[in-house]
Design a protein around this motif. Sequence first.
Motif, PDB file in Angstrom:
ATOM      1  N   VAL A   5       0.880  -0.770   0.011  1.00  0.00           N
ATOM      2  CA  VAL A   5      -0.223  -0.115  -0.471  1.00  0.00           C
ATOM      3  C   VAL A   5       1.239   1.170   0.356  1.00  0.00           C
ATOM      4  N   LYS A   6       0.515   1.882  -1.049  1.00  0.00           N
ATOM      5  CA  LYS A   6       1.409   3.093  -1.153  1.00  0.00           C
ATOM      6  C   LYS A   6       1.370   4.114   0.145  1.00  0.00           C
ATOM      7  N   SER A   7       1.588   5.000   0.351  1.00  0.00           N
ATOM      8  CA  SER A   7       1.326   6.310   0.910  1.00  0.00           C
ATOM      9  C   SER A   7       1.761   7.303   1.154  1.00  0.00           C
ATOM     10  N   PRO A   8       1.228   8.440   1.233  1.00  0.00           N
ATOM     11  CA  PRO A   8       1.584   9.466   0.874  1.00  0.00           C
ATOM     12  C   PRO A   8       3.185   9.834   1.210  1.00  0.00           C
ATOM     13  N   GLY A   9       3.696  10.947   0.692  1.00  0.00           N
ATOM     14  CA  GLY A   9       5.316  11.540   1.500  1.00  0.00           C
ATOM     15  C   GLY A   9       6.431  10.178   1.140  1.00  0.00           C
ATOM     16  N   LYS A  10       6.312   9.766  -0.112  1.00  0.00           N
ATOM     17  CA  LYS A  10       7.089   8.617  -0.226  1.00  0.00           C
ATOM     18  C   LYS A  10       7.652   7.817   0.344  1.00  0.00           C
ATOM     19  N   GLN A  11       6.702   7.498   1.230  1.00  0.00           N
ATOM     20  CA  GLN A  11       6.796   6.350   2.332  1.00  0.00           C
ATOM     21  C   GLN A  11       5.944   4.998   1.600  1.00  0.00           C
ATOM     22  N   ILE A  12       6.174   3.522   1.636  1.00  0.00           N
ATOM     23  CA  ILE A  12       5.569   2.613   1.269  1.00  0.00           C
ATOM     24  C   ILE A  12       5.042   1.734   2.411  1.00  0.00           C
ATOM     25  N   GLU A  13       4.261   1.279   2.565  1.00  0.00           N
ATOM     26  CA  GLU A  13       3.692   0.261   3.196  1.00  0.00           C
ATOM     27  C   GLU A  13       4.057  -1.280   3.186  1.00  0.00           C
ATOM     28  N   VAL A  14       5.219  -1.950   3.789  1.00  0.00           N
ATOM     29  CA  VAL A  14       5.209  -3.502   3.251  1.00  0.00           C
ATOM     30  C   VAL A  14       5.037  -4.194   4.170  1.00  0.00           C
ATOM     31  N   GLN A  15       4.717  -5.561   3.829  1.00  0.00           N
ATOM     32  CA  GLN A  15       5.289  -7.323   4.698  1.00  0.00           C
ATOM     33  C   GLN A  15       6.020  -8.007   5.035  1.00  0.00           C
ATOM     34  N   ILE A  16       7.268  -8.363   5.480  1.00  0.00           N
ATOM     35  CA  ILE A  16       7.886  -9.181   5.484  1.00  0.00           C
ATOM     36  C   ILE A  16       7.329 -10.524   6.824  1.00  0.00           C
ATOM     37  N   PRO A  27      12.118   8.842  -4.783  1.00  0.00           N
ATOM     38  CA  PRO A  27      11.413   9.326  -5.500  1.00  0.00           C
ATOM     39  C   PRO A  27      11.992   8.617  -6.904  1.00  0.00           C
ATOM     40  N   GLY A  28      11.360   7.681  -7.719  1.00  0.00           N
ATOM     41  CA  GLY A  28      11.725   6.265  -8.613  1.00  0.00           C
ATOM     42  C   GLY A  28      12.170   5.294  -8.106  1.00  0.00           C
ATOM     43  N   GLY A  29      11.928   4.921  -6.484  1.00  0.00           N
ATOM     44  CA  GLY A  29      12.727   3.601  -5.815  1.00  0.00           C
ATOM     45  C   GLY A  29      11.821   3.094  -5.959  1.00  0.00           C
ATOM     46  N   GLU A  30      10.155   3.100  -5.778  1.00  0.00           N
ATOM     47  CA  GLU A  30       9.322   2.892  -5.660  1.00  0.00           C
ATOM     48  C   GLU A  30       9.564   0.594  -6.139  1.00  0.00           C
ATOM     49  N   SER A  31       9.823   0.458  -7.758  1.00  0.00           N
ATOM     50  CA  SER A  31       9.995  -0.918  -7.993  1.00  0.00           C
ATOM     51  C   SER A  31      10.972  -1.768  -7.254  1.00  0.00           C
ATOM     52  N   ALA A  32      12.338  -0.900  -7.059  1.00  0.00           N
ATOM     53  CA  ALA A  32      13.971  -1.375  -6.541  1.00  0.00           C
ATOM     54  C   ALA A  32      13.396  -2.008  -5.215  1.00  0.00           C
ATOM     55  N   LEU A  33      12.901  -0.631  -4.665  1.00  0.00           N
ATOM     56  CA  LEU A  33      12.379  -0.832  -3.056  1.00  0.00           C
ATOM     57  C   LEU A  33      11.490  -2.062  -2.798  1.00  0.00           C
ATOM     58  N   LEU A  34      10.319  -2.477  -3.489  1.00  0.00           N
ATOM     59  CA  LEU A  34      10.071  -3.337  -3.956  1.00  0.00           C
ATOM     60  C   LEU A  34      10.637  -5.310  -4.103  1.00  0.00           C
ATOM     61  N   ASP A  35      11.235  -4.807  -4.928  1.00  0.00           N
ATOM     62  CA  ASP A  35      11.603  -6.070  -5.211  1.00  0.00           C
ATOM     63  C   ASP A  35      12.771  -6.301  -4.340  1.00  0.00           C
ATOM     64  N   ALA A  36      13.854  -5.947  -4.108  1.00  0.00           N
ATOM     65  CA  ALA A  36      14.171  -5.574  -2.321  1.00  0.00           C
ATOM     66  C   ALA A  36      13.404  -6.727  -1.396  1.00  0.00           C
ATOM     67  N   VAL A  37      12.282  -5.560  -1.035  1.00  0.00           N
ATOM     68  CA  VAL A  37      11.761  -6.252  -0.072  1.00  0.00           C
ATOM     69  C   VAL A  37      10.842  -7.779  -0.256  1.00  0.00           C
TER      70      VAL A  37
END
Length: 132
Positions: A5-16, A27-37
């Motif tokens: 779930v993407k949150s405002p302010g360039k924060q992303i909620e993930v589950q690990i 900015p622009g790093g969402e895909s790489a971050l989600l891949d890392a998660v």
Amino acid sequence: MNSPVKSPGKQIEVQIMGQSYLLSCPPGGESALLDAVERVDTAMCRIRDAGKVKARDRIAVLASLNLAFELSQKESQLLQASQAVPSAAVPAAPAVQPANDAGALVDAATNARLQDLVRRLDQALGSDGQLL
């Protein structure tokens, strides 16, 4: 894993490993971050599902070491492959030149990445405590 779930302010909620984390993202790093998660979640779940380790912090340390080892192996393979390329195929001015020993460069880079990974895991675990 649930969809992030993407949150405002360039924060992303993930589950690990079933626990939610709110992570900052450039900015622009969402895909790489989600891949890392996804990689961290898979590594941690694999260790947890093996049944030998139960503590979340120990699972996180083992997963980070496994991922760092895989990264180190890939870096070594790339270094060996780049050394095997004939000099005519290598660009005249590479972006980074190793100072003395290429092995020392890889070890320093791996060490820096490990320290950064542990720092980010500490931030993500927050109230669960420090890893090391």
